[in-house]
Design a protein around this motif. Structure first.
Motif, mmCIF file in Angstrom:
data_model
loop_
_atom_site.group_PDB
_atom_site.id
_atom_site.type_symbol
_atom_site.label_atom_id
_atom_site.label_comp_id
_atom_site.label_asym_id
_atom_site.label_seq_id
_atom_site.Cartn_x
_atom_site.Cartn_y
_atom_site.Cartn_z
ATOM 1 N N ASN A 152 -6.253 -1.311 -0.681
ATOM 2 C CA ASN A 152 -7.319 -2.282 -0.394
ATOM 3 C C ASN A 152 -8.318 -1.781 0.632
ATOM 4 O O ASN A 152 -8.694 -2.514 1.537
ATOM 5 C CB ASN A 152 -6.718 -3.592 0.117
ATOM 6 C CG ASN A 152 -6.821 -4.687 -0.918
ATOM 7 O OD1 ASN A 152 -7.658 -4.624 -1.826
ATOM 8 N ND2 ASN A 152 -5.972 -5.682 -0.811
ATOM 9 N N VAL A 153 -8.731 -0.541 0.513
ATOM 10 C CA VAL A 153 -9.748 -0.041 1.431
ATOM 11 C C VAL A 153 -10.918 0.549 0.641
ATOM 12 O O VAL A 153 -10.839 0.731 -0.568
ATOM 13 C CB VAL A 153 -9.201 1.029 2.404
ATOM 14 C CG1 VAL A 153 -8.060 0.478 3.228
ATOM 15 C CG2 VAL A 153 -8.773 2.279 1.659
ATOM 16 N N ASN A 154 -11.967 0.831 1.357
ATOM 17 C CA ASN A 154 -13.175 1.410 0.799
ATOM 18 C C ASN A 154 -12.901 2.840 0.283
ATOM 19 O O ASN A 154 -12.263 3.621 0.969
ATOM 20 C CB ASN A 154 -14.184 1.454 1.953
ATOM 21 C CG ASN A 154 -15.552 1.858 1.530
ATOM 22 O OD1 ASN A 154 -15.715 2.801 0.765
ATOM 23 N ND2 ASN A 154 -16.536 1.150 2.037
ATOM 24 N N PRO A 155 -13.375 3.167 -0.926
ATOM 25 C CA PRO A 155 -13.182 4.526 -1.435
ATOM 26 C C PRO A 155 -13.714 5.601 -0.484
ATOM 27 O O PRO A 155 -13.129 6.686 -0.378
ATOM 28 C CB PRO A 155 -13.977 4.537 -2.744
ATOM 29 C CG PRO A 155 -14.021 3.112 -3.185
ATOM 30 C CD PRO A 155 -14.032 2.291 -1.924
ATOM 31 N N THR B 42 -13.494 5.544 2.659
ATOM 32 C CA THR B 42 -12.455 5.715 3.676
ATOM 33 C C THR B 42 -11.374 6.668 3.172
ATOM 34 O O THR B 42 -10.919 7.554 3.886
ATOM 35 C CB THR B 42 -11.815 4.354 4.025
ATOM 36 O OG1 THR B 42 -12.844 3.452 4.403
ATOM 37 C CG2 THR B 42 -10.805 4.482 5.139
ATOM 38 N N ALA C 286 -7.701 3.738 -3.092
ATOM 39 C CA ALA C 286 -8.493 2.664 -2.497
ATOM 40 C C ALA C 286 -7.990 1.305 -2.988
ATOM 41 O O ALA C 286 -7.824 0.371 -2.204
ATOM 42 C CB ALA C 286 -9.971 2.840 -2.823
ATOM 43 N N ILE C 287 -7.720 1.225 -4.278
ATOM 44 C CA ILE C 287 -7.261 -0.047 -4.848
ATOM 45 C C ILE C 287 -5.874 -0.389 -4.315
ATOM 46 O O ILE C 287 -5.609 -1.501 -3.879
ATOM 47 C CB ILE C 287 -7.256 0.023 -6.389
ATOM 48 C CG1 ILE C 287 -8.691 0.194 -6.903
ATOM 49 C CG2 ILE C 287 -6.623 -1.216 -6.996
ATOM 50 C CD1 ILE C 287 -8.797 0.565 -8.358
#
Lengths: 127, 229
Positions: free
Chosen positions: A45-48, A50, A41-42
């Motif tokens: 740069n997306v929502n965990p 997702t 996610a990091i």
């Protein structure tokens, strides 16, 4: 891998697609461990949530497997991997062909075009 | 987890919210978007127990919201309301004395992630670093509800990026729900599970972000352009 997702497709699917391509390119090898949900996610740069959904989808088509307490791994199953390879090829070709048809090229023209292109490309690399 | 039932809020004779129904479940990051003065901040304040509905009721975890809800809700204000004579470390320590659920180790971890020096005086911090410190203070509380009013507004792209990354790294989606009001949609779109659009005190749309993409082939910006037309 910088974060540019386009807006016409769910992000979990675009992320799954990226991972599939990394597998085909050999950047991810059979039995390699994928980053943890949080790390992925990091990185992207997306929502965990997702990432979790992406891993679940890939698990659903057996490309990855989750081992309890250890993480998520690329499958070692050669059959699944060669299916993936075949599937992505068809997908890419169908996208290409559809766009060519849109512009009015027929099957023959496309076929000749591709053959000629590959011949030239081969010529280039042999020089 | 959070429930608004026919909530209306009047400020004198101005209607900030009108007959709003809303139900939100935990484990999600939810964005609230809309023009200035549309009622975004009012929704957060009502959930935080900082202001009361004129009509209707609000519950968090089945408990009716009043000022005591502060022990379940971490609220990041739009304003900077900290003591200028404190340094970063003292501000964190002060917050730890105010909230029992404040996790000091987590605060240290986020402070380092945000590259803030414990010894910097607050009145000398740049706007960007004040924005980062607010994130440290808000996310260090171990509470089920996190509310952030415009955490990105007026900050440069690098600061916005570090805040978004900080959110991804330090929120606990198994146990928390995060509500964020924002105008900076591009930055935050990738981390939202749901988006709520508000106009003139009314919710005019509420979607799962991935559904927007797969059903309507739209990102949040395209969707907003359509519904605010």
């Amino acid at each position: 891998m910088k974060d540019s997702f386009h807006s016409s497709q769910p992000i979990y699917r675009q992320l799954a697609d990226r991972i599939n391509r990394q597998i085909l390119r050999g950047e991810l090898k059979p039995n390699d461990k994928l980053p943890s949900v949080r790390d992925m996610a990091i990185q992207s740069n997306v929502n965990p949530n997702t990432v979790q959904r992406t891993y679940r989808e890939l698990e659903g088509i057996s490309i990855v497997e989750t081992r309890r307490g250890q993480g998520t791994f690329v499958t070692e199953n050669k059959e699944v991997l060669s299916e993936l390879r075949e599937y992505l090829k068809k997908e890419e070709i169908s996208r290409f062909v559809e766009r060519m048809h849109e512009m009015g090229y027929n099957g023959k023209e496309i076929q000749f075009g591709v053959t000629a292109f590959l011949r030239d490309e081969k010529g280039d690399t042999e020089q | 987890m959070i429930k608004l039932n026919r909530v209306t809020k009047m400020y004198m004779r101005n209607r900030a919210l009108y007959d709003v129904d809303l139900e939100l479940t935990k484990g999600k990051i939810i964005g609230i978007v809309g023009p200035n003065g549309s009622g975004k901040s009012t929704i957060l304040k009502i959930i935080a127990g900082l202001t009361h509905p004129s009509k209707g009721n609000v519950t968090v975890n089945e408990v009716k919201v009043d000022r005591l809800i502060a022990n379940q809700v971490s609220y990041l204000s739009e304003l900077d309301e900290y003591y200028g004579f404190y340094n970063v470390g003292q501000t964190i320590d002060f917050f730890a004395t105010q909230f029992q659920d404040f996790n000091k180790e987590k605060a240290e971890e986020i402070r380092k992630f945000m590259k803030l020096d414990r010894d910097s005086k607050l009145k000398h911090l740049s706007k960007g670093n004040r924005g980062r410190l607010k994130i440290v203070l808000t996310l260090s509380r171990e509470v089920p509800v996190i509310l952030m009013d415009e955490p990105l507004s007026g900050l440069d792209p690098m600061v916005r990026d570090s805040i978004v990354k900080g959110l991804i790294s330090f929120i606990d989606l198994e146990n928390q729900i995060i509500l964020i009001t924002t105008h900076e949609i591009k930055e935050i779109e990738m981390i939202l599970d749901e988006v709520i659009a508000i106009k003139d005190g009314d919710i005019i749309g509420h979607h799962n972000v991935d559904d927007l993409r797969s059903e309507k082939n739209m990102g949040i910006v395209e969707w907003m352009t359509e519904i605010y037309r």
